[in-house]
Motif scaffolding. Structure first.
Motif, mmCIF file in Angstrom:
data_model
loop_
_atom_site.group_PDB
_atom_site.id
_atom_site.type_symbol
_atom_site.label_atom_id
_atom_site.label_comp_id
_atom_site.label_asym_id
_atom_site.label_seq_id
_atom_site.Cartn_x
_atom_site.Cartn_y
_atom_site.Cartn_z
ATOM 1 N N GLY A 48 0.348 -1.294 -0.218
ATOM 2 C CA GLY A 48 -0.219 0.312 0.271
ATOM 3 C C GLY A 48 1.220 0.520 0.368
ATOM 4 N N SER A 49 2.203 1.283 -0.246
ATOM 5 C CA SER A 49 2.662 2.201 -0.366
ATOM 6 C C SER A 49 2.975 3.118 -1.789
ATOM 7 N N GLY A 50 2.571 2.631 -2.826
ATOM 8 C CA GLY A 50 1.975 2.937 -3.811
ATOM 9 C C GLY A 50 3.574 2.219 -4.805
ATOM 10 N N LYS A 51 3.951 1.579 -4.936
ATOM 11 C CA LYS A 51 4.893 1.310 -5.450
ATOM 12 C C LYS A 51 4.335 0.379 -7.101
ATOM 13 N N THR A 52 3.223 -0.246 -7.318
ATOM 14 C CA THR A 52 2.432 -0.485 -8.576
ATOM 15 C C THR A 52 1.637 -0.042 -9.147
ATOM 16 N N VAL A 53 1.750 1.341 -7.760
ATOM 17 C CA VAL A 53 0.889 2.197 -8.814
ATOM 18 C C VAL A 53 1.805 3.214 -9.428
ATOM 19 N N LEU A 54 3.431 3.287 -9.087
ATOM 20 C CA LEU A 54 4.779 3.905 -9.547
ATOM 21 C C LEU A 54 4.821 3.271 -10.688
ATOM 22 N N LEU A 55 4.539 2.017 -10.413
ATOM 23 C CA LEU A 55 4.912 0.691 -11.565
ATOM 24 C C LEU A 55 4.159 1.541 -13.187
ATOM 25 N N LYS A 56 3.202 1.104 -12.531
ATOM 26 C CA LYS A 56 2.121 1.433 -13.661
ATOM 27 C C LYS A 56 2.097 3.164 -14.264
ATOM 28 N N HIS A 57 2.690 3.535 -13.532
ATOM 29 C CA HIS A 57 3.158 5.081 -14.344
ATOM 30 C C HIS A 57 4.089 4.947 -15.333
ATOM 31 N N LEU A 58 5.434 4.011 -14.961
ATOM 32 C CA LEU A 58 6.765 4.428 -15.902
ATOM 33 C C LEU A 58 6.307 3.383 -16.796
ATOM 34 N N ILE A 59 5.059 2.723 -17.251
ATOM 35 C CA ILE A 59 4.796 1.772 -18.782
ATOM 36 C C ILE A 59 4.238 2.905 -19.106
ATOM 37 N N LEU A 190 19.825 -11.226 -17.211
ATOM 38 C CA LEU A 190 19.427 -10.820 -18.721
ATOM 39 C C LEU A 190 20.157 -8.952 -18.457
ATOM 40 N N LYS A 191 20.375 -8.623 -17.429
ATOM 41 C CA LYS A 191 21.444 -7.159 -17.125
ATOM 42 C C LYS A 191 22.371 -7.443 -17.536
ATOM 43 N N ASP A 192 22.941 -9.006 -17.511
ATOM 44 C CA ASP A 192 24.149 -9.277 -18.374
ATOM 45 C C ASP A 192 24.339 -9.724 -19.635
ATOM 46 N N ARG A 193 22.797 -10.073 -19.823
ATOM 47 C CA ARG A 193 23.229 -10.452 -21.157
ATOM 48 C C ARG A 193 22.875 -9.441 -22.240
ATOM 49 N N ILE A 194 21.683 -8.635 -21.664
ATOM 50 C CA ILE A 194 21.203 -7.948 -23.355
ATOM 51 C C ILE A 194 21.365 -6.061 -22.728
ATOM 52 N N HIS A 195 21.833 -5.927 -21.166
ATOM 53 C CA HIS A 195 22.470 -4.654 -20.347
ATOM 54 C C HIS A 195 20.653 -4.040 -20.583
ATOM 55 N N VAL A 196 19.354 -4.870 -20.417
ATOM 56 C CA VAL A 196 18.771 -4.165 -20.292
ATOM 57 C C VAL A 196 18.297 -3.052 -18.864
ATOM 58 N N THR A 197 17.709 -2.343 -18.673
ATOM 59 C CA THR A 197 17.261 -1.774 -17.363
ATOM 60 C C THR A 197 16.151 -1.717 -16.405
ATOM 61 N N SER A 198 16.392 -2.292 -15.565
ATOM 62 C CA SER A 198 15.077 -3.450 -14.904
ATOM 63 C C SER A 198 14.830 -2.432 -13.452
ATOM 64 N N LEU A 199 13.443 -2.263 -13.613
ATOM 65 C CA LEU A 199 12.812 -1.739 -12.184
ATOM 66 C C LEU A 199 12.168 -2.484 -11.461
ATOM 67 N N VAL A 200 12.683 -3.210 -10.354
ATOM 68 C CA VAL A 200 11.617 -4.481 -9.727
ATOM 69 C C VAL A 200 11.026 -3.372 -8.840
ATOM 70 N N VAL A 201 9.787 -3.537 -8.256
ATOM 71 C CA VAL A 201 9.031 -2.932 -7.316
ATOM 72 C C VAL A 201 8.649 -4.955 -6.422
ATOM 73 N N SER A 202 9.116 -4.703 -5.244
ATOM 74 C CA SER A 202 9.704 -5.580 -4.209
ATOM 75 C C SER A 202 8.768 -5.422 -2.940
ATOM 76 N N HIS A 203 8.623 -6.552 -2.297
ATOM 77 C CA HIS A 203 9.326 -5.956 0.105
ATOM 78 C C HIS A 203 9.846 -7.696 0.076
ATOM 79 N N ASP A 204 10.383 -8.071 -0.971
ATOM 80 C CA ASP A 204 11.497 -9.190 -0.469
ATOM 81 C C ASP A 204 12.558 -9.092 -0.316
ATOM 82 N N ARG A 205 13.289 -8.719 0.807
ATOM 83 C CA ARG A 205 14.285 -8.196 1.315
ATOM 84 C C ARG A 205 15.141 -8.911 0.624
ATOM 85 N N ASP A 206 15.376 -9.933 0.516
ATOM 86 C CA ASP A 206 16.485 -11.143 -0.112
ATOM 87 C C ASP A 206 16.361 -10.607 -1.667
ATOM 88 N N LEU A 207 15.795 -10.886 -2.339
ATOM 89 C CA LEU A 207 16.025 -10.259 -3.776
ATOM 90 C C LEU A 207 16.054 -9.424 -4.114
#
Lengths: 262, 245
Positions: A48-59, A190-207
């Protein structure tokens, strides 16, 4: 959004003063941050902190009330950006089309935009499914897949676009630890292979701490801190520390307390 | 319902603009077309046959009693072609196909499948709305044509078989041909084409604007059917009025 392009590397994103409200409730309260080309940027925060809403704006799935999002300096709403840069999103649920088979889901983008003949699409689909470890699953229906497999198919569907920006919404939620590791490895690969910019929304601390080049911690629509995993770990803000160190330990039973040596 | 009419008109306009892409979506149009046909053909035949039969049964004895037995074919033929077949089939298709459209698109919206399409730069209007609208606009007039023939057949069978009416098949057809001309059948089929557009647009719009989980899907399905029927009934009057001039 995903037209042909000669760009091989990830794109940079600039977010300036982003605000969004739903029914009078402010979800994003003036966010400012940059994501550098080719980096893995993780956005963490409680539910509920706005992570997914932010992601939807970014695409471009949501339009901001105020502020702007720039992709390589151009506003995301501009048709030029949509046709110039290839962007993909891996949804939390996978969002596979339930009426299509795995192969049809993965090849949908190429098929709908008539980018290759059917035989070539089938070959590319098989290749992308192989990349995510799901070779030979083309004819399965999404309902026959586990949660982890659905997410990997969703990644394969994103890969087929050959994206310069890939957005992951809670990529490891609902997954067992082994599947979560596979997804985390895939993000790094994927970052190593195609140098893609990755934006990850998560509350998984390990990830987050496992894959991130930089992390932003967001709470109630505001960014609390941005930095490398080490910088974020050392950040003095009590909210950040509370979120990063929240842990549950079962309290000892009265029997265990009694047996403890004095 | 009425506050959404602007959105529905816009959706219809955007779908019209996408019509040149129909050939590219022909596989999906055919899939939808056969789904509509398969789901409804048998029901259409049964419904229309017995409706024609009932009209004959209700009006036949009255007309025969007054020495107007030769008009039964005309009454059955005219009422089925111009009003009953288009209206009843539209209500049937709104219930069977409109509800399915709203449910399918609504669940795609709830489960973010439509968002996924948009991130792949695939327009939901091109991918979901266009094939459904084209398919229903082709299928409903065809079903109504079958329903008109089925209704006439039902009337003919009842007139010939019922002792209180006892109008021969030849007399029934003769009366039907003198009362109903091609223009009347064309009017009925044209009305059904308009009703098909209403069902398609209303149902797809409800699906695309679904909110709030499985309960939201249920609400959208109900609204799609009820709103389609209300708009169809209003349009039926307007179209009948226009076609009469």
């Amino acid at each position: 959004m995903n037209g042909s392009s000669s760009h091989q590397n990830g794109v940079g994103i600039q977010v300036r003063g982003l605000r969004k409200s739903f029914d009078g409730q402010e979800v994003l309260r003036g966010l400012d941050f940059d994501v550098h080309p080719g980096e893995i940027f993780v956005i963490m925060g409680p539910s509920g902190s706005g992570k997914t809403v932010l992601l939807k704006h970014l695409i471009g799935l949501e339009d901001p009330d105020a502020g702007e999002i720039l992709i390589e300096g151009q506003p995301i709403q501009s048709p030029e950006v949509m046709s110039k840069y290839r962007m993909a999103m891996v949804f939390q649920s996978g969002a596979l089309l339930s009426s299509l088979s795995v192969g049809e889901n993965v090849g949908l983008y190429l098929d709908e935009h008539r980018l290759h003949p059917p035989a070539e699409i089938a070959r590319i689909v098989a290749e992308k499914l192989d990349v995510v470890g799901l070779k030979g699953t083309e004819d399965k229906m999404p309902s026959e897949l586990s949660g982890g497999m659905k997410k990997r198919v969703a990644i394969a569907r994103a890969l087929i676009i050959e994206p310069q920006l890939i957005l992951y919404d809670e990529p490891t939620s609902e997954l067992d630890p082994l599947s979560a590791v596979v997804i985390a490895r895939e993000i790094l690969h994927l970052k190593d292979r195609i140098h893609v910019t990755s934006l990850v929304v998560s509350h998984d601390r390990d990830l987050a701490f496992g894959v991130a080049d930089r992390i932003a911690v967001i709470n109630q629509g505001r960014i609390l801190t941005i930095g490398t995993p080490e910088e974020v770990r050392r950040h003095p803000d009590p909210l950040v520390q509370e979120f990063l160190n929240a842990d549950f330990k079962r309290p000892p039973s009265p029997l265990e307390l009694k047996s403890e040596p004095v | 319902m009425f506050q959404n009419i602007g959105e529905m008109v816009l959706l219809f306009w955007r779908t019209l603009l996408a019509l040149p892409l129909t050939w590219r979506q022909r596989r999906k149009v055919l899939d939808q077309f056969f789904e509509i046909g398969n789901a409804s053909l048998l029901t259409v035949c049964i419904l229309s046959f017995f409706t024609g039969g009932v009209i004959a049964l209700q009006t036949g004895p009255l007309l025969v009693e007054r020495g107007l037995g030769s008009y039964v074919g005309g009454v059955v033929g005219y009422s089925i072609a111009k009003e009953l077949a288009p209206m009843m089939m539209a209500i049937l298709i709104a219930g069977r196909i409109g509800s399915a459209m709203a449910a399918e698109i609504g669940s795609m919206r709830i489960y973010q499948e439509i968002d996924a399409l948009r991130t792949m730069n695939i327009s939901p209007i091109h991918y979901l709305v266009l094939p459904r609208l084209v398919a229903i606009a082709l299928a409903l007039p065809l079903l109504v044509t079958i329903a008109i023939l089925g209704g006439w057949l039902g009337g003919l069978v009842v007139c010939a078989a019922n002792d209180h009416i006892a109008v021969s098949s030849a007399a029934f057809f003769s009366a039907l041909r003198s009362a109903v001309d091609v223009q009347d059948v064309a009017n009925g089929v044209f009305k059904s084409f308009m009703f098909a557009l209403i069902i398609g647009v209303v149902s797809c719009h409800q699906g695309l604007t679904t909110r709030g989980g499985p309960r939201g899907i249920g609400r959208s399905v109900t609204k799609a059917v009820v709103n389609s029927i209300i708009i169809i009934v209003i349009f039926d009057y307007l179209l009948t009025r226009i076609l009469m001039t």
